[in-house]
Design a protein around this motif. Sequence first.
Motif, mmCIF file in Angstrom:
data_model
loop_
_atom_site.group_PDB
_atom_site.id
_atom_site.type_symbol
_atom_site.label_atom_id
_atom_site.label_comp_id
_atom_site.label_asym_id
_atom_site.label_seq_id
_atom_site.Cartn_x
_atom_site.Cartn_y
_atom_site.Cartn_z
ATOM 1 N N ASP A 143 0.831 -1.196 0.000
ATOM 2 C CA ASP A 143 0.000 0.000 0.000
ATOM 3 C C ASP A 143 0.866 1.247 0.000
ATOM 4 N N GLU A 144 0.325 2.291 -0.600
ATOM 5 C CA GLU A 144 1.047 3.552 -0.679
ATOM 6 C C GLU A 144 1.431 4.051 0.709
ATOM 7 N N THR A 145 0.541 3.867 1.686
ATOM 8 C CA THR A 145 0.851 4.315 3.050
ATOM 9 C C THR A 145 1.912 3.426 3.696
ATOM 10 N N GLU A 146 1.906 2.120 3.368
ATOM 11 C CA GLU A 146 2.935 1.219 3.889
ATOM 12 C C GLU A 146 4.310 1.585 3.358
ATOM 13 N N ALA A 147 4.350 2.020 2.112
ATOM 14 C CA ALA A 147 5.624 2.382 1.492
ATOM 15 C C ALA A 147 6.234 3.585 2.193
ATOM 16 N N GLY A 148 5.369 4.435 2.751
ATOM 17 C CA GLY A 148 5.862 5.630 3.427
ATOM 18 C C GLY A 148 6.517 6.586 2.443
ATOM 19 N N ALA A 149 7.350 7.444 2.964
ATOM 20 C CA ALA A 149 8.049 8.410 2.121
ATOM 21 C C ALA A 149 9.118 7.687 1.307
ATOM 22 N N ILE A 150 9.105 7.916 0.030
ATOM 23 C CA ILE A 150 10.120 7.320 -0.837
ATOM 24 C C ILE A 150 11.439 8.042 -0.581
ATOM 25 N N SER A 151 12.506 7.264 -0.479
ATOM 26 C CA SER A 151 13.829 7.824 -0.218
ATOM 27 C C SER A 151 14.790 7.420 -1.325
ATOM 28 N N PHE A 152 15.544 8.377 -1.801
ATOM 29 C CA PHE A 152 16.570 8.102 -2.810
ATOM 30 C C PHE A 152 17.965 8.041 -2.186
ATOM 31 N N ALA A 153 18.042 7.862 -0.871
ATOM 32 C CA ALA A 153 19.319 7.858 -0.160
ATOM 33 C C ALA A 153 20.230 6.712 -0.588
ATOM 34 N N GLY A 154 19.666 5.618 -1.101
ATOM 35 C CA GLY A 154 20.472 4.467 -1.489
ATOM 36 C C GLY A 154 21.001 4.502 -2.908
ATOM 37 N N LEU A 155 20.719 5.582 -3.642
ATOM 38 C CA LEU A 155 21.178 5.664 -5.032
ATOM 39 C C LEU A 155 22.682 5.895 -5.104
ATOM 40 N N ASP A 156 23.324 5.261 -6.087
ATOM 41 C CA ASP A 156 24.727 5.586 -6.327
ATOM 42 C C ASP A 156 24.794 6.903 -7.103
ATOM 43 N N LEU A 157 25.978 7.399 -7.383
ATOM 44 C CA LEU A 157 26.134 8.723 -7.994
ATOM 45 C C LEU A 157 25.438 8.817 -9.345
ATOM 46 N N LEU A 158 25.651 7.853 -10.214
ATOM 47 C CA LEU A 158 25.031 7.899 -11.541
ATOM 48 C C LEU A 158 23.513 7.813 -11.437
ATOM 49 N N GLU A 159 23.015 6.939 -10.557
ATOM 50 C CA GLU A 159 21.563 6.834 -10.368
ATOM 51 C C GLU A 159 20.993 8.146 -9.846
ATOM 52 N N SER A 160 21.705 8.804 -8.940
ATOM 53 C CA SER A 160 21.202 10.062 -8.370
ATOM 54 C C SER A 160 21.133 11.168 -9.416
ATOM 55 N N GLN A 161 21.867 11.008 -10.498
ATOM 56 C CA GLN A 161 21.822 11.986 -11.589
ATOM 57 C C GLN A 161 20.817 11.603 -12.668
ATOM 58 N N SER A 162 20.168 10.435 -12.499
ATOM 59 C CA SER A 162 19.252 9.984 -13.548
ATOM 60 C C SER A 162 17.895 9.509 -13.021
ATOM 61 N N ILE A 163 17.667 9.563 -11.712
ATOM 62 C CA ILE A 163 16.362 9.246 -11.123
ATOM 63 C C ILE A 163 15.921 10.478 -10.344
ATOM 64 N N PHE A 164 14.713 10.980 -10.668
ATOM 65 C CA PHE A 164 14.272 12.261 -10.123
ATOM 66 C C PHE A 164 13.032 12.182 -9.240
ATOM 67 N N ASP A 165 12.200 11.172 -9.467
ATOM 68 C CA ASP A 165 10.932 11.138 -8.749
ATOM 69 C C ASP A 165 10.401 9.713 -8.730
ATOM 70 N N ALA A 166 9.428 9.483 -7.874
ATOM 71 C CA ALA A 166 8.696 8.219 -7.820
ATOM 72 C C ALA A 166 7.234 8.576 -7.639
ATOM 73 N N ALA A 167 6.353 7.795 -8.274
ATOM 74 C CA ALA A 167 4.915 8.055 -8.153
ATOM 75 C C ALA A 167 4.138 6.776 -8.421
ATOM 76 N N TRP A 168 2.921 6.741 -7.886
ATOM 77 C CA TRP A 168 2.011 5.621 -8.081
ATOM 78 C C TRP A 168 1.137 5.916 -9.291
ATOM 79 N N TRP A 169 1.066 4.951 -10.220
ATOM 80 C CA TRP A 169 0.334 5.110 -11.476
ATOM 81 C C TRP A 169 -0.590 3.929 -11.734
ATOM 82 N N THR A 170 -1.749 4.207 -12.321
ATOM 83 C CA THR A 170 -2.539 3.134 -12.921
ATOM 84 C C THR A 170 -2.035 2.990 -14.356
#
Length: 158
Positions: A102-129
């Motif tokens: 569930d979206e509430t179970e996921a809590g706040a999405i964190s990008f703290a675990g991204l490596d340097l290249l990922e942090s320059q190429s991942i910007f957001d997360a969202a729930w989609w149908t």
Amino acid sequence: MHHEPTRRTVARVLPVSSEGKVLLLLGCDPALPEVRYWFTVGGAADAGESLAEAAARELREETGVVVTAEALGEPYGTFEVEFSWDGRDYVNDSTLFAVALDETEAGAISFAGLDLLESQSIFDAAWWTPEELDRDGRAVDPRLTDQMRAAIAHVRRN
């Protein structure tokens, strides 16, 4: 000089909410930063790592969401994709996992675990149908909405 593409074994995971939405990431190819698109969580399996372990690790690294490999259960699909990323050619042999989250179970999405290249190429997360993503038109692959529908069906069956 022509280089053979790098072939990788990849695990992808699609978290599915009770509302039938799938958690996706918004990012880009570092070689084309102006073109942004939605894609699934996942990446290459490390040596000695099962595909379920790789999927759980990638989910934790890319979103901060923690699930066990066992919670992912059996994969629901596979596909091959050829693409270029950051100037290199790849062929991914991808295995798809889905997990109820569930979206509430996921809590706040964190990008703290991204490596340097990922942090320059991942910007957001969202729930989609799947329908919302079809209307948005920024899926990385035209098969993504079908993969989302299959993930939703898989989670609802299990």
